[in-house]
Design a protein around this motif. Structure first.
Motif, PDB file in Angstrom:
ATOM      1  N   LEU A   1      16.037  68.314  68.273  1.00 50.65           N
ATOM      2  CA  LEU A   1      17.037  69.276  67.802  1.00 50.65           C
ATOM      3  C   LEU A   1      16.923  70.641  68.500  1.00 50.65           C
ATOM      4  N   LEU A   2      15.721  71.010  68.897  1.00 50.83           N
ATOM      5  CA  LEU A   2      15.516  72.302  69.545  1.00 50.83           C
ATOM      6  C   LEU A   2      16.030  72.252  70.975  1.00 50.83           C
ATOM      7  N   PRO A   3      16.582  73.382  71.480  1.00 42.96           N
ATOM      8  CA  PRO A   3      17.059  73.385  72.862  1.00 42.96           C
ATOM      9  C   PRO A   3      15.895  73.182  73.840  1.00 42.96           C
ATOM     10  N   LYS A   4      16.190  72.504  74.927  1.00 41.74           N
ATOM     11  CA  LYS A   4      15.151  72.170  75.910  1.00 41.74           C
ATOM     12  C   LYS A   4      14.674  73.408  76.674  1.00 41.74           C
ATOM     13  N   ASP A   5      15.598  74.259  77.068  1.00 43.01           N
ATOM     14  CA  ASP A   5      15.203  75.466  77.817  1.00 43.01           C
ATOM     15  C   ASP A   5      15.327  76.673  76.907  1.00 43.01           C
TER      16      ASP A   5
ATOM     17  N   LEU B   1       8.771  63.604  62.085  1.00 38.77           N
ATOM     18  CA  LEU B   1       9.291  64.956  61.944  1.00 38.77           C
ATOM     19  C   LEU B   1       9.172  65.712  63.263  1.00 38.77           C
ATOM     20  N   LYS B   2       8.048  65.575  63.926  1.00 35.72           N
ATOM     21  CA  LYS B   2       7.841  66.251  65.208  1.00 35.72           C
ATOM     22  C   LYS B   2       8.879  65.782  66.228  1.00 35.72           C
ATOM     23  N   SER B   3       9.150  64.499  66.275  1.00 39.26           N
ATOM     24  CA  SER B   3      10.143  63.945  67.201  1.00 39.26           C
ATOM     25  C   SER B   3      11.540  64.460  66.876  1.00 39.26           C
ATOM     26  N   LEU B   4      11.868  64.496  65.604  1.00 36.02           N
ATOM     27  CA  LEU B   4      13.178  64.984  65.181  1.00 36.02           C
ATOM     28  C   LEU B   4      13.371  66.447  65.565  1.00 36.02           C
ATOM     29  N   ILE B   5      12.374  67.272  65.303  1.00 37.96           N
ATOM     30  CA  ILE B   5      12.470  68.694  65.621  1.00 37.96           C
ATOM     31  C   ILE B   5      12.563  68.900  67.129  1.00 37.96           C
TER      32      ILE B   5
END
Length: 101
Positions: free
Chosen positions: A93-97, A86-90
């Motif tokens: 999906l979240l923007p890097k900057d 789940l942590k990897s998936l989130i």
């Protein structure tokens, strides 16, 4: 006290998620011997090959399964366990900057 052991059995073509049960005295944690006795009662003949990740491999080379890995232990007490998938998936999906709105 009951301890439910959640584990996965890896075969060549698939992985099955199963559960086992270990009875312990109050406040105790299961040992390698407890796990091996539980698995033996289920028909698995194993040895612990990776104690850190609780990975067991078959003693008999002709076994249908390749390995068994304990995923988590449930003693009925509240505990936090990080879900790496789940942590990897989130994080993907979240923007890097991050910038203010």
């Amino acid at each position: 006290m009951e301890c439910i052991v959640h584990f996965e059995v890896q075969y060549k073509q698939e992985t099955k998620e199963l559960r086992g049960l270990i009875f312990l005295d109050e406040g105790e944690k299961p040992t390698e011997k407890d796990f091996l006795l539980m698995f033996e009662g289920m028909g698995y003949k194993l040895r612990l090959t990776d104690p850190e990740n609780l990975v067991f491999t078959p003693i008999v080379p002709s076994s249908e399964y390749q390995r068994i890995r304990i995923r988590r232990l449930d003693t009925g007490e509240e505990s936090y366990q990080e879900d790496r998938e789940l942590k990897s998936l989130i994080s993907n999906l979240l923007p890097k900057d991050s910038r203010p709105i």
